[in-house]
Design a protein around this motif. Structure first.
Motif, PDB file in Angstrom:
ATOM      1  N   GLU A 175       2.045   0.241  -6.716  1.00  0.00           N
ATOM      2  CA  GLU A 175       0.711   0.418  -6.087  1.00  0.00           C
ATOM      3  C   GLU A 175       1.035   0.293  -4.728  1.00  0.00           C
ATOM      4  OE1 GLU A 175      -3.608  -0.374  -5.749  1.00  0.00           O
ATOM      5  OE2 GLU A 175      -2.223  -1.910  -7.287  1.00  0.00           O
ATOM      6  N   LYS A 226      -4.393  -2.688   2.152  1.00  0.00           N
ATOM      7  CA  LYS A 226      -4.841  -1.563   2.650  1.00  0.00           C
ATOM      8  C   LYS A 226      -4.043  -0.663   4.302  1.00  0.00           C
ATOM      9  CE  LYS A 226      -7.068  -0.594  -1.287  1.00  0.00           C
ATOM     10  NZ  LYS A 226      -8.915  -0.301  -2.109  1.00  0.00           N
ATOM     11  N   ARG A 278     -11.152 -10.479  -8.809  1.00  0.00           N
ATOM     12  CA  ARG A 278     -10.330  -8.533  -8.484  1.00  0.00           C
ATOM     13  C   ARG A 278      -9.148  -8.983  -8.590  1.00  0.00           C
ATOM     14  NH1 ARG A 278     -13.682  -4.184 -10.168  1.00  0.00           N
ATOM     15  NH2 ARG A 278     -12.873  -3.348  -8.022  1.00  0.00           N
ATOM     16  N   TYR A 288      -5.697  -8.409  -9.016  1.00  0.00           N
ATOM     17  CA  TYR A 288      -5.480  -7.150  -9.422  1.00  0.00           C
ATOM     18  C   TYR A 288      -5.252  -5.935  -8.900  1.00  0.00           C
ATOM     19  CZ  TYR A 288      -3.285  -9.468 -13.329  1.00  0.00           C
ATOM     20  OH  TYR A 288      -3.378 -11.010 -14.424  1.00  0.00           O
ATOM     21  N   THR A 289      -7.268  -6.103  -7.428  1.00  0.00           N
ATOM     22  CA  THR A 289      -7.470  -4.961  -6.675  1.00  0.00           C
ATOM     23  C   THR A 289      -6.864  -5.294  -5.441  1.00  0.00           C
ATOM     24  OG1 THR A 289      -9.009  -5.028  -8.336  1.00  0.00           O
ATOM     25  CG2 THR A 289      -9.397  -3.813  -5.958  1.00  0.00           C
ATOM     26  N   ASP A 315      -9.488  -2.548 -12.592  1.00  0.00           N
ATOM     27  CA  ASP A 315      -9.375  -4.353 -11.866  1.00  0.00           C
ATOM     28  C   ASP A 315     -10.467  -4.913 -12.677  1.00  0.00           C
ATOM     29  OD1 ASP A 315      -9.355  -7.116 -11.803  1.00  0.00           O
ATOM     30  OD2 ASP A 315      -8.806  -6.593  -9.524  1.00  0.00           O
ATOM     31  N   SER A 325      -6.323  -6.106  -1.396  1.00  0.00           N
ATOM     32  CA  SER A 325      -7.399  -6.058  -0.254  1.00  0.00           C
ATOM     33  C   SER A 325      -7.236  -5.172   0.539  1.00  0.00           C
ATOM     34  CB  SER A 325      -7.338  -7.689   0.376  1.00  0.00           C
ATOM     35  OG  SER A 325      -6.119  -7.720   1.270  1.00  0.00           O
ATOM     36  N   ARG A 364      -5.015   2.039 -12.246  1.00  0.00           N
ATOM     37  CA  ARG A 364      -5.272   0.593 -12.344  1.00  0.00           C
ATOM     38  C   ARG A 364      -6.802   0.092 -11.993  1.00  0.00           C
ATOM     39  NH1 ARG A 364      -1.332  -4.434 -11.591  1.00  0.00           N
ATOM     40  NH2 ARG A 364      -1.703  -4.429  -8.847  1.00  0.00           N
TER      41      ARG A 364
END
Length: 498
Positions: free
Chosen positions: A82, A45, A36, A38-39, A31, A41, A29
């Motif tokens: 995701e 992760k 940000r 839709y990213t 962004d 962090s 995706r």
């Protein structure tokens, strides 16, 4: 020719099928939003990579949702996709419509999941409709409930923190001092809920201990009210000397709305802070950028509640970019005082919170006149520090003291208590505990965008521009189109046209 067309069609179909297969295996995706949004962090992760056992997310969303709420469902589904990719298959999810099972709604009610009522339009009529927007997260025998996924909220923060709460076993200890009139834990419910994700929270009653245990990664001292005996300060100093991290939020001045008066308080704490390298001025910091109080005004036979700006409630909207204030939009303080390093300070002084470019100081005692007409001359100063950190290095041992000159700003139910107020204190704990991964994630959904005040001339200009500009553009377009049509008619009338 037909063979080439057929071959091209088959090739395009094959490419589309391959893209579809790859999109199911790999999530990608782009962004381009400013923050940000839709990213994922780095904190998320890392949590997903560290999963040892499977996590199951069951999302309960109703069908036939309005477009604005349907977007929430789609965003949540894309985020889970995701998460599944980043976890390398450790996270699984499914979406269920509670209306598909007559018994399911009752089971969800037992788990604390209730439907909400939303307004929908059908055949030019507005009606109320039940809808579910919830999720259940399971990890082994543990279970966390998201009873309502609010549109526009930080879904990533809710997901990640709940997963981390279940998967992290050894949490560092954070202490909250009690025993001298401080608010109890239930009065700090928002703060407690925020911190309990990553830390084991314990109360420390200084009346029943002889020292603050070194196992506490950080200690909070929020709004002490009583006079403090010298032995309390000795324990705090000893904790700092041995590498402790202390956060103090207290009132150097206090205001009484009943008597409309303000005066200094907690002078013993102010005196102790001076020995620690921090000089708190027992005065009121006033700011042109401020919160409001409600004033009752008589208009005829009616009494109307009118919000009036009250400069004694500084509204902090400009931050200096340090990690503690990362992602914050606005913090409101109540009766704050200016801070500066003391003359004999040996520590490193760092400003955290500052007032706006139009600020001032009101010496105590103060009489609060809500009808006062404030002038520019009342705000001759700029960027007064009202929150600061001092870092010490003694005998090779590093320690830090953070001071905010308002004890109410993170107490639930107090005037000006906003989500960013709680986030500020939570971020401070994360920073002192060297666990800043969720700092930006916690404030990711805060999207306050206040409209700047405009003078009358600018407001009038913009109003007429909004009214006249569309009309002017239509006239210009009509004129250009008319000229083109006229030129085309003239060209057609020529003998050699054709």
């Amino acid at each position: 020719m037909k063979k080439n067309v057929t071959l091209s069609a088959l090739l395009i179909a094959g490419i589309l099928i391959m893209i579809n297969i790859l999109s199911n295996r790999y999530f990608l995706r782009f962004d381009i939003t400013k923050d940000r949004q839709y990213t994922l962090s780095s904190a998320t992760k890392n949590v997903l990579k560290s999963l040892q056992d499977p996590v199951t997310v069951t999302a309960y969303f109703s069908k036939d949702l309005p477009a604005d709420i349907l977007k929430t469902k789609q965003d949540f589904k894309e985020m889970l996709a995701e998460y599944a990719t980043r976890s390398k298959g450790k996270l699984n999810y499914e979406f269920i419509d509670p209306a598909s099972d007559p018994d399911l709604e009752g089971k969800l009610a037992q788990q604390g999941i209730q439907p909400i009522m939303i307004s929908v339009r059908e055949k030019d009529q507005s009606k109320q409709q039940k809808a579910f927007l919830a999720a259940v997260i399971k990890y082994g025998e543990q279970e966390e409930i998201l009873p309502f996924i609010q549109p526009g909220s930080s879904m990533e923060y809710d997901l990640t923190t709940n997963i981390k709460r279940m998967t992290v076993s050894d949490k560092p200890f954070v202490g909250i001092i009690q025993g001298d009139g401080e608010p109890e834990l239930q009065q700090l419910s928002q703060l407690y809920q925020s911190l309990s994700v990553q830390y084991s929270i314990e109360t420390i009653n200084l009346t029943s201990v002889t020292e603050i245990a070194p196992r506490y990664r950080a200690v909070l001292w929020i709004k002490p009210m009583d006079s403090i005996p010298p032995q309390r300060f000795a324990m705090l100093s000893d904790y700092l000397d041995h590498g402790g991290q202390l956060i103090l939020a207290y009132d150097a001045v206090e205001g009484n709305f009943q008597t409309a008066q303000g005066d200094q308080t907690n002078q013993d704490i102010t005196a102790w802070l001076q020995t620690q390298g921090i000089q708190v001025e027992p005065a009121f910091a006033v700011d042109a950028n401020c919160g409001t109080v409600t004033v009752q005004q008589n208009q005829g036979f009616m009494v109307i509640n009118t919000p009036v700006k009250f400069p004694y409630l500084p509204l902090i909207q400009s931050f200096n970019g340090n990690q503690i204030t990362e992602g914050l939009e606005q913090v409101m303080l109540q009766f704050a005082s200016p801070i500066r390093p003391s003359v004999d300070s040996s520590g490193k002084f760092t400003s955290i919170l500052e007032t706006s470019e139009r600020s001032g100081i009101e010496r105590t005692p103060v009489y609060f006149d809500v009808n006062r007409t404030w002038q520019d001359s009342d705000f001759p100063m700029h960027q007064l520090t009202v929150g600061a950190m001092v870092q010490y290095l003694k005998n090779g041992i590093s320690s830090r003291l953070v001071v905010y000159t308002d004890g109410d700003f993170a107490v639930s139910g107090q005037r000006g208590t906003m989500q960013d107020n709680v986030s500020l204190l939570s971020n401070t704990v994360d920073y002192l505990c060297d666990d800043t991964g969720l700092v930006s994630l916690r404030t990711k959904a805060v999207v306050t965008r206040p409209i700047k005040d405009l003078d009358d001339s600018t407001r009038t200009l913009l109003k007429w521009m909004n009214f006249l500009l569309p009309i002017l553009l239509i006239i210009i377009y009509g004129f250009i189109r008319s000229q083109r049509q006229r030129a085309l008619r003239v060209k057609r009338m020529q003998e050699n046209f054709g």
